[in-house]
Design an enzyme around this catalytic site. Sequence first.
Site, mmCIF file in Angstrom:
data_model
loop_
_atom_site.group_PDB
_atom_site.id
_atom_site.type_symbol
_atom_site.label_atom_id
_atom_site.label_comp_id
_atom_site.label_asym_id
_atom_site.label_seq_id
_atom_site.Cartn_x
_atom_site.Cartn_y
_atom_site.Cartn_z
ATOM 1 N N ILE A 38 0.839 -1.199 0.000
ATOM 2 C CA ILE A 38 0.000 0.000 0.000
ATOM 3 C C ILE A 38 0.881 1.259 0.000
ATOM 4 O O ILE A 38 0.444 2.344 -0.328
ATOM 5 C CB ILE A 38 -0.971 -0.034 1.212
ATOM 6 C CG1 ILE A 38 -2.193 0.818 0.980
ATOM 7 C CG2 ILE A 38 -0.260 0.279 2.507
ATOM 8 C CD1 ILE A 38 -3.324 0.537 1.975
ATOM 9 N N ASP A 54 -4.018 -1.847 -2.228
ATOM 10 C CA ASP A 54 -4.609 -2.160 -0.926
ATOM 11 C C ASP A 54 -5.115 -3.593 -0.995
ATOM 12 O O ASP A 54 -5.949 -3.920 -1.859
ATOM 13 C CB ASP A 54 -5.761 -1.181 -0.636
ATOM 14 C CG ASP A 54 -6.367 -1.387 0.745
ATOM 15 O OD1 ASP A 54 -6.118 -2.445 1.375
ATOM 16 O OD2 ASP A 54 -7.103 -0.491 1.194
ATOM 17 N N GLY A 76 -0.002 -7.019 5.259
ATOM 18 C CA GLY A 76 -1.101 -6.962 6.225
ATOM 19 C C GLY A 76 -0.657 -6.303 7.510
ATOM 20 O O GLY A 76 0.473 -5.814 7.625
ATOM 21 N N SER A 78 0.692 -6.364 11.090
ATOM 22 C CA SER A 78 1.620 -7.358 11.644
ATOM 23 C C SER A 78 1.616 -7.390 13.167
ATOM 24 O O SER A 78 2.487 -7.986 13.783
ATOM 25 C CB SER A 78 3.033 -7.083 11.120
ATOM 26 O OG SER A 78 3.444 -5.800 11.518
ATOM 27 N N ASN A 115 3.344 -17.216 14.885
ATOM 28 C CA ASN A 115 3.287 -18.029 16.112
ATOM 29 C C ASN A 115 2.064 -17.669 16.953
ATOM 30 O O ASN A 115 1.668 -18.448 17.819
ATOM 31 C CB ASN A 115 4.582 -17.849 16.909
ATOM 32 C CG ASN A 115 4.701 -16.476 17.553
ATOM 33 O OD1 ASN A 115 4.239 -16.267 18.670
ATOM 34 N ND2 ASN A 115 5.312 -15.513 16.847
ATOM 35 N N TYR A 139 -5.356 -10.656 15.826
ATOM 36 C CA TYR A 139 -4.277 -10.861 14.843
ATOM 37 C C TYR A 139 -4.013 -12.364 14.643
ATOM 38 O O TYR A 139 -3.998 -12.859 13.507
ATOM 39 C CB TYR A 139 -3.029 -10.133 15.348
ATOM 40 C CG TYR A 139 -1.742 -10.476 14.625
ATOM 41 C CD1 TYR A 139 -1.522 -10.067 13.323
ATOM 42 C CD2 TYR A 139 -0.737 -11.207 15.271
ATOM 43 C CE1 TYR A 139 -0.342 -10.376 12.663
ATOM 44 C CE2 TYR A 139 0.443 -11.520 14.637
ATOM 45 C CZ TYR A 139 0.638 -11.096 13.333
ATOM 46 O OH TYR A 139 1.816 -11.405 12.682
ATOM 47 N N LYS A 143 -4.558 -14.964 11.312
ATOM 48 C CA LYS A 143 -3.552 -15.874 10.735
ATOM 49 C C LYS A 143 -4.082 -17.314 10.726
ATOM 50 O O LYS A 143 -3.774 -18.089 9.824
ATOM 51 C CB LYS A 143 -2.247 -15.782 11.524
ATOM 52 C CG LYS A 143 -1.582 -14.405 11.466
ATOM 53 C CD LYS A 143 -1.089 -14.067 10.079
ATOM 54 C CE LYS A 143 -0.327 -12.755 10.042
ATOM 55 N NZ LYS A 143 0.193 -12.433 8.708
ATOM 56 N N SER A 168 9.819 -14.703 16.041
ATOM 57 C CA SER A 168 10.133 -13.278 16.177
ATOM 58 C C SER A 168 11.299 -12.980 15.241
ATOM 59 O O SER A 168 12.450 -13.305 15.563
ATOM 60 C CB SER A 168 10.536 -12.948 17.612
ATOM 61 O OG SER A 168 9.539 -13.364 18.515
ATOM 62 N N ARG A 177 11.836 -13.721 26.048
ATOM 63 C CA ARG A 177 10.952 -14.628 25.297
ATOM 64 C C ARG A 177 11.521 -14.883 23.902
ATOM 65 O O ARG A 177 11.506 -16.002 23.392
ATOM 66 C CB ARG A 177 9.553 -14.006 25.196
ATOM 67 C CG ARG A 177 8.647 -14.712 24.182
ATOM 68 C CD ARG A 177 7.265 -14.036 24.107
ATOM 69 N NE ARG A 177 6.510 -14.540 22.974
ATOM 70 C CZ ARG A 177 6.561 -14.025 21.749
ATOM 71 N NH1 ARG A 177 7.338 -12.979 21.487
ATOM 72 N NH2 ARG A 177 5.847 -14.553 20.778
HETATM 73 P P1 NAI Z 1 5.535 -4.989 8.592
HETATM 74 O O1 NAI Z 1 4.415 -4.393 9.384
HETATM 75 O O2 NAI Z 1 6.880 -4.373 8.681
HETATM 76 O O3 NAI Z 1 5.122 -5.080 7.056
HETATM 77 C C1 NAI Z 1 3.805 -5.314 6.627
HETATM 78 C C2 NAI Z 1 3.611 -4.593 5.302
HETATM 79 O O4 NAI Z 1 2.266 -4.815 4.871
HETATM 80 C C3 NAI Z 1 3.802 -3.064 5.393
HETATM 81 O O5 NAI Z 1 4.742 -2.622 4.437
HETATM 82 C C4 NAI Z 1 2.425 -2.499 5.129
HETATM 83 O O6 NAI Z 1 2.454 -1.265 4.395
HETATM 84 C C5 NAI Z 1 1.782 -3.605 4.316
HETATM 85 N N1 NAI Z 1 0.332 -3.545 4.441
HETATM 86 C C6 NAI Z 1 -0.407 -3.429 5.569
HETATM 87 N N2 NAI Z 1 -1.704 -3.339 5.271
HETATM 88 C C7 NAI Z 1 -1.800 -3.404 3.924
HETATM 89 C C8 NAI Z 1 -2.876 -3.359 3.021
HETATM 90 N N3 NAI Z 1 -4.153 -3.222 3.429
HETATM 91 N N4 NAI Z 1 -2.624 -3.446 1.709
HETATM 92 C C9 NAI Z 1 -1.333 -3.575 1.261
HETATM 93 N N5 NAI Z 1 -0.262 -3.619 2.061
HETATM 94 C C10 NAI Z 1 -0.508 -3.528 3.396
HETATM 95 O O7 NAI Z 1 5.594 -6.547 9.027
HETATM 96 P P2 NAI Z 1 6.823 -7.553 8.903
HETATM 97 O O8 NAI Z 1 7.514 -7.608 10.211
HETATM 98 O O9 NAI Z 1 7.564 -7.278 7.671
HETATM 99 O O10 NAI Z 1 6.040 -8.929 8.745
HETATM 100 C C11 NAI Z 1 5.699 -9.450 7.472
HETATM 101 C C12 NAI Z 1 4.631 -10.528 7.655
HETATM 102 O O11 NAI Z 1 5.117 -11.547 8.499
HETATM 103 C C13 NAI Z 1 3.344 -10.003 8.291
HETATM 104 O O12 NAI Z 1 2.240 -10.642 7.671
HETATM 105 C C14 NAI Z 1 3.462 -10.442 9.731
HETATM 106 O O13 NAI Z 1 2.186 -10.643 10.306
HETATM 107 C C15 NAI Z 1 4.241 -11.743 9.585
HETATM 108 N N6 NAI Z 1 5.013 -12.054 10.770
HETATM 109 C C16 NAI Z 1 6.092 -11.290 11.112
HETATM 110 C C17 NAI Z 1 6.834 -11.597 12.229
HETATM 111 C C18 NAI Z 1 8.058 -10.815 12.625
HETATM 112 O O14 NAI Z 1 8.663 -11.154 13.653
HETATM 113 N N7 NAI Z 1 8.480 -9.815 11.865
HETATM 114 C C19 NAI Z 1 6.453 -12.715 13.119
HETATM 115 C C20 NAI Z 1 5.295 -13.454 12.665
HETATM 116 C C21 NAI Z 1 4.623 -13.128 11.527
HETATM 117 C C1 15L Z 2 4.397 -11.432 15.152
HETATM 118 O O1 15L Z 2 3.545 -12.105 14.565
HETATM 119 C C2 15L Z 2 4.598 -10.005 14.837
HETATM 120 O O2 15L Z 2 4.393 -9.716 13.474
HETATM 121 C C3 15L Z 2 5.967 -9.490 15.272
HETATM 122 O O3 15L Z 2 5.933 -8.073 15.263
HETATM 123 C C4 15L Z 2 6.337 -9.998 16.663
HETATM 124 O O4 15L Z 2 5.428 -9.499 17.613
HETATM 125 C C5 15L Z 2 6.295 -11.516 16.655
HETATM 126 O O5 15L Z 2 5.040 -11.992 16.201
HETATM 127 C C6 15L Z 2 6.579 -12.128 18.031
HETATM 128 O O6 15L Z 2 5.799 -12.968 18.477
HETATM 129 O O7 15L Z 2 7.581 -11.762 18.638
#
Ligand code: NAI
Ligand code: 15L
Length: 264
Positions: A38, A54, A76, A78, A115, A139, A143, A168, A177
């Site tokens: 987005i 979007d 999405g 996160s 997770n 959230y 998932k 994480s 954690r």
């Molecule tokens: P982030 O929040 O940095 O990136 C998510 C991206 O999705 C952002 O660039 C945002 O602009 C985009 N987005 C949000 N809503 C949108 C929409 N309606 N339309 C189009 N784009 C949209 O998250 P991150 O850390 O990069 O995580 C990536 C994926 O991995 C997410 O789905 C998150 O739930 C999942 N995840 C991440 C973890 C982590 O530790 N980073 C842990 C578990 C899951």
């Molecule tokens: C997630 O799913 C989130 O996207 C990330 O921001 C952290 O909170 C991670 O889990 C976590 O459990 O540490």
Amino acid sequence: MSFEFPARLAVTGAAGALGTVLRAHLADAGIDTISVDIREPARLHPNETFQRCDLADADAVEGSLRGAAAVVHLGGISTTGPFEAILSANIRGSFHVFEAARRHAMRRVVYASSNHVTGYYASDERVRPDMPHRPDSFYGLSKAFGEDLAQLYWDKYGVESVGLRIGSCFERPRDRRMLKTWLSHRDFVRLVERALLAPGVGHSVVYGVSANPSTYWEADPAGALGFTPRDSSAACADALPDDQREPPRQGGGFVDVDETMLGP
Ligand code: NAI
Ligand code: 15L
């Protein structure tokens, strides 16, 4: 039979933290990439085209993903939040991505689950991917929906997918954690690569976690991906304050958020 790297790969959530890490790797590997978000990523590599979209907009998602042979769906919200926001970006958004994958006859969807699908399990339990969902938040619930959606699209339409219950994934663990839940950026990239390349995955779900000294999960008991993590949080423990208590449930702080108090 080996699975070749898709000729053209789409990445949703391209501008986000993990999208940025993955795209840097895809650029080094010279993979033709459609980067969807987005908001525009801070930097675009020569191998990629950007599609602003979007995820809540079905037509926009279908148009953005046209031409991709596989998609890594990272986009999405996160973290947790009000239901309507999660519904729009995560639940509708994932439906639109799987629907586009079906319509475009894509070979595979790699789905960033979390997770937090099982965050309500106690911290002293050992959890496998085939155990019942116990989401800790709206959230985590979104998932869980995404994983069931992936199962349906495999069973009914033959769309292959791998759900990655990422722990994480940060540069380094941020609290005690995360010594158990940490997935290094390097292991994340390798895991996504295995999720794209492993043959015959059907619909699989695995945890994404590095080779930490201790963890909550049996990451991939069925060996669906043939992935062996190489990094470990062991070296990071000394840098964290040792007065922190481990949370009673695996999802940590997500368990304590009352989203019904957050408004629409
Ligand atoms: P982030 O929040 O940095 O990136 C998510 C991206 O999705 C952002 O660039 C945002 O602009 C985009 N987005 C949000 N809503 C949108 C929409 N309606 N339309 C189009 N784009 C949209 O998250 P991150 O850390 O990069 O995580 C990536 C994926 O991995 C997410 O789905 C998150 O739930 C999942 N995840 C991440 C973890 C982590 O530790 N980073 C842990 C578990 C899951
Ligand atoms: C997630 O799913 C989130 O996207 C990330 O921001 C952290 O909170 C991670 O889990 C976590 O459990 O540490």
